[in-house]
Write an enzyme that holds these catalytic residues in place. Structure first.
Site, mmCIF file in Angstrom:
data_model
loop_
_atom_site.group_PDB
_atom_site.id
_atom_site.type_symbol
_atom_site.label_atom_id
_atom_site.label_comp_id
_atom_site.label_asym_id
_atom_site.label_seq_id
_atom_site.Cartn_x
_atom_site.Cartn_y
_atom_site.Cartn_z
ATOM 1 N N HIS A 73 0.764 -1.103 -0.029
ATOM 2 C CA HIS A 73 0.045 0.003 -0.010
ATOM 3 C C HIS A 73 0.982 1.423 0.138
ATOM 4 C CE1 HIS A 73 -3.626 2.063 1.341
ATOM 5 N NE2 HIS A 73 -2.790 2.998 2.097
ATOM 6 N N VAL B 295 1.284 0.525 12.626
ATOM 7 C CA VAL B 295 1.740 -1.067 12.584
ATOM 8 C C VAL B 295 1.412 -1.755 13.894
ATOM 9 C CG1 VAL B 295 3.979 -0.714 12.735
ATOM 10 C CG2 VAL B 295 3.338 -2.529 11.384
ATOM 11 N N ILE C 213 -2.899 -1.966 14.443
ATOM 12 C CA ILE C 213 -3.730 -2.592 13.407
ATOM 13 C C ILE C 213 -3.180 -3.729 12.810
ATOM 14 C CG2 ILE C 213 -4.916 -2.063 11.051
ATOM 15 C CD1 ILE C 213 -5.101 0.759 11.941
ATOM 16 N N MET D 275 -1.692 -4.739 9.379
ATOM 17 C CA MET D 275 -0.650 -4.105 8.779
ATOM 18 C C MET D 275 0.772 -4.790 9.457
ATOM 19 S SD MET D 275 -0.079 -0.058 9.414
ATOM 20 C CE MET D 275 0.936 0.915 8.326
ATOM 21 N N TYR E 52 -7.539 -2.483 7.331
ATOM 22 C CA TYR E 52 -6.648 -1.382 7.784
ATOM 23 C C TYR E 52 -7.711 -0.228 7.455
ATOM 24 C CZ TYR E 52 -3.279 1.978 6.818
ATOM 25 O OH TYR E 52 -2.436 3.313 6.722
ATOM 26 N N HIS F 194 -10.402 0.271 9.804
ATOM 27 C CA HIS F 194 -10.303 0.344 11.436
ATOM 28 C C HIS F 194 -10.423 1.705 11.917
ATOM 29 C CE1 HIS F 194 -8.344 -0.589 14.877
ATOM 30 N NE2 HIS F 194 -8.230 -1.543 14.685
#
Length: 109
Positions: free
Chosen positions: A10, A36, A39, A42, A77, A80
């Protein structure tokens, strides 16, 4: 050539608004990097600034790369609540943004 198994990248290219202080940019980058740990989908985060000699950056100054195991992980993600809250703050400081998701392809040599 084959797709790398279990990896989706991404990429977010950004140009911060004029007047955004270096301290604020640093704070925003730290906040982005902190996602990171908050979540689960990730898996990794990297960032950097443009150092190209080709002058093809079209005004973008920063690149942010997040790694996920699946496209569904990116969807989780994006939805979230921690990401939504952060994105509202982060995007408010950007003049330009471009997001691309891709699956890396392994090129045999």
């Amino acid at each position: 050539m084959e797709e790398a198994k279990g990896v989706v990248k991404h990429l977010l290219l950004a140009k911060f608004k004029d007047g955004t202080t270096p301290e604020k940019i640093e704070q925003l980058i730290k906040g982005y990097a902190g996602l990171v740990d908050q979540i689960e989908p990730m898996k990794a985060f990297h960032w950097g600034t443009d150092v190209s000699i080709e002058n093809l950056h079209q005004g973008f100054t920063h690149v942010f790369e997040s790694t996920f195991e699946t496209r569904e992980g990116i969807a989780q993600y994006v939805a979230h609540p921690v990401h939504v809250e952060f994105a509202n703050v982060f995007l408010a400081h950007l003049d330009k943004v471009l997001v691309i998701d891709y699956t890396p392809t392994i090129v045999p040599h």
